[in-house]
Design a protein around this motif. Structure first.
Motif, mmCIF file in Angstrom:
data_model
loop_
_atom_site.group_PDB
_atom_site.id
_atom_site.type_symbol
_atom_site.label_atom_id
_atom_site.label_comp_id
_atom_site.label_asym_id
_atom_site.label_seq_id
_atom_site.Cartn_x
_atom_site.Cartn_y
_atom_site.Cartn_z
ATOM 1 N N UNK A 19 -5.817 0.747 0.821
ATOM 2 C CA UNK A 19 -5.929 1.976 0.026
ATOM 3 C C UNK A 19 -6.498 1.720 -1.358
ATOM 4 N N UNK A 20 -6.242 0.557 -1.916
ATOM 5 C CA UNK A 20 -6.785 0.217 -3.233
ATOM 6 C C UNK A 20 -8.225 -0.278 -3.109
ATOM 7 N N UNK A 21 -8.494 -1.098 -2.072
ATOM 8 C CA UNK A 21 -9.825 -1.693 -1.927
ATOM 9 C C UNK A 21 -10.900 -0.659 -1.666
ATOM 10 N N UNK A 22 -10.631 0.283 -0.757
ATOM 11 C CA UNK A 22 -11.679 1.202 -0.297
ATOM 12 C C UNK A 22 -12.326 2.002 -1.427
ATOM 13 N N UNK A 23 -11.572 2.707 -2.277
ATOM 14 C CA UNK A 23 -12.247 3.508 -3.314
ATOM 15 C C UNK A 23 -13.012 2.648 -4.316
ATOM 16 N N UNK A 24 -12.575 1.425 -4.521
ATOM 17 C CA UNK A 24 -13.288 0.563 -5.478
ATOM 18 C C UNK A 24 -14.638 0.120 -4.936
ATOM 19 N N UNK A 82 5.729 2.676 11.285
ATOM 20 C CA UNK A 82 5.063 1.732 10.385
ATOM 21 C C UNK A 82 3.666 1.394 10.884
ATOM 22 N N UNK A 83 3.543 1.178 12.210
ATOM 23 C CA UNK A 83 2.239 0.863 12.775
ATOM 24 C C UNK A 83 1.277 2.038 12.612
ATOM 25 N N UNK A 84 1.768 3.244 12.842
ATOM 26 C CA UNK A 84 0.925 4.437 12.721
ATOM 27 C C UNK A 84 0.416 4.597 11.289
ATOM 28 N N UNK A 85 1.306 4.435 10.318
ATOM 29 C CA UNK A 85 0.930 4.590 8.918
ATOM 30 C C UNK A 85 -0.117 3.552 8.522
ATOM 31 N N UNK A 86 0.068 2.313 8.964
ATOM 32 C CA UNK A 86 -0.880 1.258 8.638
ATOM 33 C C UNK A 86 -2.246 1.514 9.261
ATOM 34 N N UNK A 141 -9.828 3.944 5.426
ATOM 35 C CA UNK A 141 -10.565 3.081 4.508
ATOM 36 C C UNK A 141 -11.919 2.696 5.089
ATOM 37 N N UNK A 142 -11.932 2.315 6.379
ATOM 38 C CA UNK A 142 -13.201 1.926 7.013
ATOM 39 C C UNK A 142 -14.157 3.113 7.071
ATOM 40 N N UNK A 143 -13.623 4.280 7.384
ATOM 41 C CA UNK A 143 -14.476 5.477 7.411
ATOM 42 C C UNK A 143 -15.113 5.744 6.049
ATOM 43 N N UNK A 173 -16.924 -7.641 9.836
ATOM 44 C CA UNK A 173 -16.730 -8.372 8.583
ATOM 45 C C UNK A 173 -15.274 -8.652 8.287
ATOM 46 N N UNK A 174 -14.396 -7.696 8.615
ATOM 47 C CA UNK A 174 -12.966 -7.910 8.408
ATOM 48 C C UNK A 174 -12.428 -9.029 9.276
#
Length: 560
Positions: free
Chosen positions: A394-399, A454-458, A465-467, A492-493
């Motif tokens: 969540x932090x990486x994607x917008x940056x 937890x799995x669903x949220x992740x 993020x990928x989208x 890449x991931x």
């Protein structure tokens, strides 16, 4: 405004915020100590709480490392967990520093810290290098002034952020009104030292909690001061705090937790500063008027104002806990604070020792709770780290989206095509080591021992993020389809997960790679440059995607 001006504050920080609210506005605060100005009227406070942001700084004073967490008012919806590096809320905010006790850290005191930031304060909280969790516990660093001097350094560094045009807090810190300081136990002694033996004239509000007398006031500091203490404290004697109170000039107040020891009123239950049963009594020679004494049966301990020294007026508060043992994190806000403390502790340990080396017991010990209590918040160790992985995405994607969008503007270095795109994506990943670790651990370990929720949220966070990043890539690489951009990120991931492990081998492989000579061409496999290898992977993969669809292979201008 009076001590009750921030009515939305939780009780755990109301005492600190009340004193700070009354005092901040009375003196200047700058990058260095300054003379005190005449008092001015406090300004209006916000009527609603702020969302919370959190940043961490690797500061120092000489050879003393001062890792400092700074909580601050942020944009967003109030009531949630602090978001690392969140945008700063509109406004200019005073500074209130918090000092932890022996064997603690800032996260132990979130019940005090978070309400302050939500109330509109910037709250720096240093991790003291010799008295925090996991250190030798050198209490002499309090008695010799090291910790008080550390706090002065942290105050200087925090205020300096206001003038650093490159810092997000620039223009958001009030450097004209003085600063507040508070802390518990050794942290309370550190706070009192700033008023006496190691004075900092920038301090205009102070709340030492469970402290002892650290010296005589010099007159250099003119602060509104609130002492908070349990009258049954066997660690820091109540009488020594009363002595320290008596030596300070007004304005001042003393809040007594009747029948309480060193820290029962501090941990989790939010009763540090403004518990129920608060009784105010104007101090003066002799006992307080009968109407202001605790009612019979409200708890043991001295009368609240008996024996106060004559002289300038102050206030005394006696608090009855009515014999109840403290309750751990029962209110929603308290539970949220504990939830956040667990995640922050896991993050800190993982960044220091590696995800694979951190046990559930390590995290529980860092937070100061039993493993069985921690499991009420997270079902397994893996759920803790999967939640951290979710936050990292969540932090990486917008940056990286912001950086990719910037590539649509002319590039001063004249670099074009997939080379620049690959470099931008790789740099954004490489600067987040925890994300790199979790890319490997998530599919191999973390996803295999968690709840469905937890799995669903992740997964939702990962897909989103990928989208978002795929959309940004497509805007730059217009000849590459959005689906191909998503494929590039997914591949890449996977590559990043393996390359990070190869670039950071365990100690036994480091020893093996140090042996000479190595057979054949083994040297090329022993020194993996993560960024260079991942960048090459993305360049080759992107070239293949272009070739598959008959697009130009290289050198195309991403700006169209």
């Amino acid at each position: 405004m009076s001590i009750g001006r921030r009515t939305f504050l939780g009780a755990g920080a109301a005492g600190v915020a009340g004193v700070a609210a009354a005092a901040l506005g009375a003196a200047p605060a700058s990058g260095a100590p300054a003379a005190r100005r005449p008092a001015t009227a406090p300004r209006e406070a916000p009527a609603e709480p702020f969302a919370l942001g959190l940043r961490e700084f690797a500061w120092s004073r000489g050879n003393r490392r001062l890792t400092t967490r700074v909580w601050y008012p942020a944009t967003g919806t109030p009531g949630g967990s602090p978001v690392r590096d969140a945008p700063v809320a509109d406004g200019v905010f005073p500074v209130v520093e918090w000092s932890h006790g022996l064997g603690g850290n800032p996260e132990v005191y979130l019940a005090e810290i978070l309400p302050l930031a939500a109330a509109g304060f910037v709250v720096p909280a240093p991790v003291f290098p010799t008295t925090s969790n996991g250190t030798e516990g050198n209490i002499q660093d309090v008695y010799n002034g090291n910790q008080s001097k550390d706090v002065s350094q942290v105050i200087t560094n925090t205020l300096a952020l206001n003038d650093n045009a490159q810092d997000p807090l620039a223009g958001h810190i009030d450097t004209t009104v003085g600063v507040g300081v508070s802390g518990h136990s050794l942290g309370g002694m550190t706070t009192h030292g700033l008023l006496t033996a190691w004075p900092d004239p920038r301090v205009t509000a102070a709340v030492p909690v469970a402290c002892v007398d650290m010296g005589n006031p010099t007159g250099e500091v003119a602060a509104h001061t609130l002492f908070i203490h349990g009258d049954q404290d066997a660690v820091c004697q109540y009488g020594l705090a009363r002595q320290a109170y008596g030596e300070l000039a007004a304005p001042k107040a003393f809040l007594t937790h009747v029948g309480q020891g060193h820290d029962e009123y501090v941990w989790d239950n939010g009763r540090t500063g403004a518990p129920t049963g608060l009784l105010l009594a104007r101090t003066g020679p002799g006992p307080a008027p009968a109407r202001n004494r605790p009612r019979p049966g409200t708890g043991p301990g001295p009368e609240p104002a008996r024996g106060f020294p004559p002289g300038p007026a102050g206030y005394s508060c006696a608090v009855s806990m009515k014999g109840a043992a403290f309750v751990r994190a029962r209110q929603p806000a308290q539970k949220q604070q504990r939830y956040r403390a667990i995640l922050d502790a896991a993050r800190e340990l993982a960044e220091r020792d590696g995800v694979g080396e951190v046990s559930l017991g390590d995290i529980a010990g860092r937070v100061g709770m039993h493993k069985s209590a921690l499991l009420k918040y997270f079902g397994t160790r893996e759920e803790i780290f999967l939640r951290l992985a979710e936050e990292e995405w969540q932090v990486w994607a917008p940056r990286v989206v912001e950086r990719l969008d910037a590539l649509r503007e002319p590039d001063g270095a004249g670099r074009l095509g997939e080379d620049l795109v690959a470099e931008t994506v790789v740099d954004s990943i490489a600067e987040r080591p925890l994300l790199c670790q979790l890319l490997a651990y998530a599919p191999l370990i973390l996803e295999r021992n968690v709840s469905l929720d937890a799995a669903r949220s992740f997964k939702k966070a990962t897909w989103r993020a990928i989208d978002d990043v795929a959309d940004a890539l497509h805007r730059v690489l217009r000849t590459v389809s959005r689906d191909d951009c998503a494929e590039l990120l997914t591949a890449g991931g996977i590559a990043a997960a393996g390359l990070w492990q190869a670039a950071h081998p365990p100690p036994v492989l480091v020893r093996l790679y140090g042996e000479r000579p190595l057979p054949g061409r083994a040297d090329r496999f022993c020194a993996v440059d993560f960024s260079a290898a991942l960048r090459r992977f993305l360049q080759v993969h992107l070239t293949g995607l272009r070739h598959r669809h008959g697009a130009p292979e290289s050198g195309g201008d991403p700006r169209g």
